[in-house]
Design a protein around this motif. Structure first.
Motif, mmCIF file in Angstrom:
data_model
loop_
_atom_site.group_PDB
_atom_site.id
_atom_site.type_symbol
_atom_site.label_atom_id
_atom_site.label_comp_id
_atom_site.label_asym_id
_atom_site.label_seq_id
_atom_site.Cartn_x
_atom_site.Cartn_y
_atom_site.Cartn_z
ATOM 1 N N SER A 9 0.822 -1.217 0.000
ATOM 2 C CA SER A 9 0.000 0.000 0.000
ATOM 3 C C SER A 9 0.856 1.267 0.000
ATOM 4 O O SER A 9 0.524 2.239 -0.678
ATOM 5 C CB SER A 9 -0.975 -0.003 1.169
ATOM 6 N N ALA A 10 1.960 1.284 0.737
ATOM 7 C CA ALA A 10 2.833 2.466 0.747
ATOM 8 C C ALA A 10 3.451 2.685 -0.635
ATOM 9 O O ALA A 10 3.537 3.821 -1.106
ATOM 10 C CB ALA A 10 3.921 2.310 1.796
ATOM 11 N N LEU A 11 3.856 1.608 -1.280
ATOM 12 C CA LEU A 11 4.436 1.727 -2.615
ATOM 13 C C LEU A 11 3.408 2.255 -3.607
ATOM 14 O O LEU A 11 3.722 3.073 -4.476
ATOM 15 C CB LEU A 11 4.979 0.372 -3.074
ATOM 16 N N LEU A 12 2.152 1.838 -3.463
ATOM 17 C CA LEU A 12 1.088 2.329 -4.323
ATOM 18 C C LEU A 12 0.875 3.829 -4.123
ATOM 19 O O LEU A 12 0.789 4.594 -5.083
ATOM 20 C CB LEU A 12 -0.205 1.562 -4.041
ATOM 21 N N LEU A 13 0.842 4.265 -2.879
ATOM 22 C CA LEU A 13 0.656 5.679 -2.574
ATOM 23 C C LEU A 13 1.804 6.517 -3.134
ATOM 24 O O LEU A 13 1.589 7.498 -3.833
ATOM 25 C CB LEU A 13 0.545 5.893 -1.064
ATOM 26 N N PHE A 14 3.028 6.120 -2.835
ATOM 27 C CA PHE A 14 4.172 6.894 -3.300
ATOM 28 C C PHE A 14 4.386 6.768 -4.800
ATOM 29 O O PHE A 14 4.960 7.650 -5.421
ATOM 30 C CB PHE A 14 5.433 6.526 -2.515
ATOM 31 N N GLY A 15 3.923 5.673 -5.407
ATOM 32 C CA GLY A 15 3.974 5.539 -6.858
ATOM 33 C C GLY A 15 3.091 6.578 -7.532
ATOM 34 O O GLY A 15 3.441 7.125 -8.578
ATOM 35 N N ASN A 16 1.948 6.878 -6.931
ATOM 36 C CA ASN A 16 1.083 7.923 -7.471
ATOM 37 C C ASN A 16 1.739 9.290 -7.349
ATOM 38 O O ASN A 16 1.629 10.119 -8.249
ATOM 39 C CB ASN A 16 -0.279 7.917 -6.775
ATOM 40 N N ILE A 17 2.432 9.522 -6.253
ATOM 41 C CA ILE A 17 3.158 10.784 -6.092
ATOM 42 C C ILE A 17 4.264 10.875 -7.141
ATOM 43 O O ILE A 17 4.492 11.931 -7.728
ATOM 44 C CB ILE A 17 3.725 10.898 -4.660
ATOM 45 N N GLU A 18 4.926 9.754 -7.397
ATOM 46 C CA GLU A 18 5.973 9.731 -8.424
ATOM 47 C C GLU A 18 5.397 10.086 -9.790
ATOM 48 O O GLU A 18 6.010 10.831 -10.563
ATOM 49 C CB GLU A 18 6.613 8.346 -8.470
ATOM 50 N N ASN A 19 4.210 9.576 -10.106
ATOM 51 C CA ASN A 19 3.576 9.900 -11.382
ATOM 52 C C ASN A 19 3.311 11.394 -11.491
ATOM 53 O O ASN A 19 3.476 11.982 -12.562
ATOM 54 C CB ASN A 19 2.273 9.120 -11.558
ATOM 55 N N LEU A 20 2.893 12.014 -10.403
ATOM 56 C CA LEU A 20 2.670 13.460 -10.417
ATOM 57 C C LEU A 20 3.972 14.220 -10.657
ATOM 58 O O LEU A 20 4.004 15.196 -11.404
ATOM 59 C CB LEU A 20 2.026 13.908 -9.101
ATOM 60 N N ILE A 21 5.049 13.763 -10.029
ATOM 61 C CA ILE A 21 6.352 14.410 -10.216
ATOM 62 C C ILE A 21 6.803 14.283 -11.670
ATOM 63 O O ILE A 21 7.243 15.256 -12.288
ATOM 64 C CB ILE A 21 7.405 13.809 -9.257
ATOM 65 N N LEU A 22 6.678 13.081 -12.222
ATOM 66 C CA LEU A 22 7.095 12.869 -13.610
ATOM 67 C C LEU A 22 6.238 13.670 -14.580
ATOM 68 O O LEU A 22 6.736 14.206 -15.569
ATOM 69 C CB LEU A 22 7.051 11.380 -13.953
ATOM 70 N N ALA A 23 4.943 13.776 -14.291
ATOM 71 C CA ALA A 23 4.072 14.580 -15.145
ATOM 72 C C ALA A 23 4.480 16.050 -15.090
ATOM 73 O O ALA A 23 4.507 16.740 -16.113
ATOM 74 C CB ALA A 23 2.618 14.412 -14.725
ATOM 75 N N VAL A 27 5.668 18.465 -18.204
ATOM 76 C CA VAL A 27 5.099 19.778 -18.511
ATOM 77 C C VAL A 27 6.206 20.821 -18.565
ATOM 78 O O VAL A 27 6.240 21.668 -19.460
ATOM 79 C CB VAL A 27 4.024 20.161 -17.467
ATOM 80 N N ASP A 28 7.120 20.758 -17.612
ATOM 81 C CA ASP A 28 8.228 21.714 -17.572
ATOM 82 C C ASP A 28 9.125 21.589 -18.796
ATOM 83 O O ASP A 28 9.670 22.580 -19.277
ATOM 84 C CB ASP A 28 9.043 21.505 -16.295
ATOM 85 N N ALA A 29 9.258 20.369 -19.326
ATOM 86 C CA ALA A 29 10.110 20.139 -20.500
ATOM 87 C C ALA A 29 9.354 20.376 -21.803
ATOM 88 O O ALA A 29 9.885 20.113 -22.872
ATOM 89 C CB ALA A 29 10.660 18.714 -20.468
ATOM 90 N N HIS A 30 8.109 20.839 -21.714
ATOM 91 C CA HIS A 30 7.273 21.147 -22.883
ATOM 92 C C HIS A 30 7.064 19.924 -23.775
ATOM 93 O O HIS A 30 7.143 20.015 -25.000
ATOM 94 C CB HIS A 30 7.852 22.306 -23.690
#
Length: 93
Positions: A9-23, A27-30
């Motif tokens: 469950s912790a990996l699932l939660l932090f994996g979603n945060i990782e997806n937000l960071i990568l997204a 966006v920053d890299a256009h």
């Protein structure tokens, strides 16, 4: 929640945060948002298949998987912060 799944469950939660960071990095890299979305969905689908069929094998290694996943998320978070520092400093001046 099943005790075998609860370990991840912790990996699932932090994996979603990782997806937000990568997204945010995309966006920053256009990057083209449609292409980024297609690649993200492809990656999620692949991980879904791996998770569905590889869960029984992975249960023996749950501790290692959690550590490696958490460490990768930590490193990606540091990378995102380090790359944003020049922009922040330029904004302050």
């Amino acid at each position: 929640m099943d005790s075998e799944i609860k370990q991840f469950s912790a990996l699932l939660l932090f994996g979603n945060i990782e997806n937000l960071i990568l997204a945010a990095q995309g966006v920053d890299a256009h990057v083209d948002p449609v292409g980024l979305a297609a690649l993200s969905l492809t990656a999620v689908f692949c991980w879904f298949l791996i998770g569905t069929f590889g869960t029984r094998i992975a249960m023996k290694y749950a501790r290692y998987i959690n550590f490696i996943g958490g460490f990768a998320i930590f490193v990606l978070g540091l990378q995102a912060m380090m790359e944003s520092i020049p922009g922040i400093l330029a904004f302050l001046h």
